[in-house]
Design a protein around this motif. Structure first.
Motif, PDB file in Angstrom:
ATOM      1  N   MET A 168     -11.728 -19.133  17.646  1.00 24.29           N
ATOM      2  CA  MET A 168     -12.068 -20.402  16.999  1.00 24.29           C
ATOM      3  C   MET A 168     -13.568 -20.628  16.939  1.00 24.29           C
ATOM      4  O   MET A 168     -14.097 -21.133  15.954  1.00 24.29           O
ATOM      5  CB  MET A 168     -11.412 -21.577  17.737  1.00 24.29           C
ATOM      6  N   ASP A 212       1.825 -28.083  22.268  1.00 28.42           N
ATOM      7  CA  ASP A 212       1.045 -26.905  21.880  1.00 28.42           C
ATOM      8  C   ASP A 212       0.751 -26.998  20.391  1.00 28.42           C
ATOM      9  O   ASP A 212       1.651 -27.247  19.586  1.00 28.42           O
ATOM     10  CB  ASP A 212       1.827 -25.627  22.193  1.00 28.42           C
ATOM     11  N   ILE A 213      -0.503 -26.834  20.020  1.00 28.87           N
ATOM     12  CA  ILE A 213      -0.907 -26.916  18.617  1.00 28.87           C
ATOM     13  C   ILE A 213      -1.179 -25.509  18.119  1.00 28.87           C
ATOM     14  O   ILE A 213      -2.055 -24.813  18.634  1.00 28.87           O
ATOM     15  CB  ILE A 213      -2.155 -27.806  18.463  1.00 28.87           C
ATOM     16  N   THR A 214      -0.424 -25.087  17.121  1.00 31.62           N
ATOM     17  CA  THR A 214      -0.566 -23.728  16.602  1.00 31.62           C
ATOM     18  C   THR A 214      -1.642 -23.639  15.526  1.00 31.62           C
ATOM     19  O   THR A 214      -2.116 -22.551  15.215  1.00 31.62           O
ATOM     20  CB  THR A 214       0.767 -23.229  16.020  1.00 31.62           C
ATOM     21  N   ASN A 215      -2.024 -24.767  14.942  1.00 34.91           N
ATOM     22  CA  ASN A 215      -3.073 -24.790  13.928  1.00 34.91           C
ATOM     23  C   ASN A 215      -4.428 -24.700  14.623  1.00 34.91           C
ATOM     24  O   ASN A 215      -4.874 -25.641  15.279  1.00 34.91           O
ATOM     25  CB  ASN A 215      -2.973 -26.086  13.103  1.00 34.91           C
ATOM     26  N   LEU A 216      -5.101 -23.552  14.492  1.00 33.47           N
ATOM     27  CA  LEU A 216      -6.348 -23.330  15.217  1.00 33.47           C
ATOM     28  C   LEU A 216      -7.468 -24.258  14.744  1.00 33.47           C
ATOM     29  O   LEU A 216      -8.322 -24.660  15.534  1.00 33.47           O
ATOM     30  CB  LEU A 216      -6.777 -21.871  15.078  1.00 33.47           C
ATOM     31  N   SER A 217      -7.464 -24.600  13.452  1.00 28.77           N
ATOM     32  CA  SER A 217      -8.495 -25.509  12.942  1.00 28.77           C
ATOM     33  C   SER A 217      -8.358 -26.885  13.578  1.00 28.77           C
ATOM     34  O   SER A 217      -9.347 -27.503  13.985  1.00 28.77           O
ATOM     35  CB  SER A 217      -8.393 -25.619  11.420  1.00 28.77           C
ATOM     36  N   LEU A 218      -7.119 -27.366  13.673  1.00 31.64           N
ATOM     37  CA  LEU A 218      -6.879 -28.663  14.308  1.00 31.64           C
ATOM     38  C   LEU A 218      -7.211 -28.602  15.789  1.00 31.64           C
ATOM     39  O   LEU A 218      -7.797 -29.540  16.348  1.00 31.64           O
ATOM     40  CB  LEU A 218      -5.414 -29.075  14.105  1.00 31.64           C
ATOM     41  N   CYS A 219      -6.850 -27.499  16.427  1.00 39.53           N
ATOM     42  CA  CYS A 219      -7.129 -27.319  17.847  1.00 39.53           C
ATOM     43  C   CYS A 219      -8.640 -27.329  18.094  1.00 39.53           C
ATOM     44  O   CYS A 219      -9.129 -27.997  19.026  1.00 39.53           O
ATOM     45  CB  CYS A 219      -6.514 -26.014  18.329  1.00 39.53           C
ATOM     46  N   LYS A 220      -9.394 -26.625  17.244  1.00 37.01           N
ATOM     47  CA  LYS A 220     -10.845 -26.600  17.388  1.00 37.01           C
ATOM     48  C   LYS A 220     -11.432 -27.986  17.186  1.00 37.01           C
ATOM     49  O   LYS A 220     -12.369 -28.399  17.882  1.00 37.01           O
ATOM     50  CB  LYS A 220     -11.451 -25.610  16.395  1.00 37.01           C
ATOM     51  N   GLU A 221     -10.893 -28.741  16.232  1.00 34.97           N
ATOM     52  CA  GLU A 221     -11.384 -30.091  15.980  1.00 34.97           C
ATOM     53  C   GLU A 221     -11.193 -30.989  17.200  1.00 34.97           C
ATOM     54  O   GLU A 221     -12.077 -31.783  17.545  1.00 34.97           O
ATOM     55  CB  GLU A 221     -10.654 -30.689  14.765  1.00 34.97           C
TER      56      GLU A 221
END
Length: 233
Positions: A1, A156-165
């Motif tokens: 990320m 658990d959030i699989t969307n890496l963009s959302l996780c990074k945000e």
């Protein structure tokens, strides 16, 4: 990320491979250094020998192999994991759902650990997640997200963009990401591993050493990285 970014295709695969290889090599190098130091200090003069007697070769008996795999391996490991996972699960739920004022016990504990966490490039939430992830390291990131989002259950959030945000909104920097990866590599083993070490060695001393030595290495390296980074940022 934080280091591969929006790269896709072959470039993304190559960068991921290089990053993972670097982490693996760091673990190997650290292992060799620690082994050398232990051999020259507390293990100096201790005889080391290993004898392996090969059993006679016989045709494998599929039934016995399956039974031994299930009972001697799978169920035994699951039993040891459950012995720690169940109490830990209850503790995480209580910390997340019992509040004092406007904050849950989980957030209060994270705030308490925050000053020390910041010294090693992390924060209180990340440090608390590693502590509560003692039963299984796989739940560390879900615990981090749960605390950041002030939720009462693991997610658990699989969307890496959302996780990074989410991470960026909570103060993460590339240095935080580096130190988190380093601490993931070097910290106490999970509960099942420590219970296996205790069973194999029959010693609480060596079980404690197996937890303390990698954790000390991780804290020391993260502290150095965080301190040096402040000189250039």
């Amino acid at each position: 990320m934080f280091f591969i970014g929006a790269a896709a295709g072959f470039t993304s695969s190559l960068l991921s491979t290089l990053l993972l290889t670097t982490i693996i090599l760091l673990g190997i190098i650290t292992t060799l250094i620690v082994t050398r130091l232990l051999s020259a200090t507390i293990l100096k003069g201790v005889p080391s020998s290993f004898t392996l007697e090969l059993p006679p070769y016989r045709p494998p008996q599929i039934g016995k192999i399956i039974i031994r795999s299930v009972f001697d391996r799978t169920l035994f490991v699951l039993g040891r994991a459950a012995a720690v996972a169940a109490p830990a699960g209850i503790l995480i739920w209580l910390l997340a759902n019992i509040s004092i004022g406007d904050s849950s016990l989980l957030n209060i504990t994270a705030d308490f650990l925050d000053p020390f966490g910041k010294q090693i490039g992390l924060d209180g939430t990340i440090l608390l997640a590693f502590i509560l992830g003692f039963p299984a390291n796989e739940i560390v990131v879900p615990i981090i997200i749960m605390i950041y989002l002030s939720q009462g259950t693991l997610s658990d959030i699989t969307n890496l963009s959302l996780c990074k945000e989410i991470f960026l909104q909570n103060g993460w920097t590339p240095i935080t990401a580096v130190c988190t990866m380093i601490f993931s590599l070097m910290h106490w083993p999970c509960s099942t591993t420590l219970m296996t070490i205790k069973k194999e060695t029959g010693s609480l001393k060596w079980t404690a050493a197996a937890a303390i030595i990698p954790t000390a290495c991780g804290i020391g390296l993260c502290f150095i990285i965080n301190t040096v980074s402040k000189l250039f940022i």
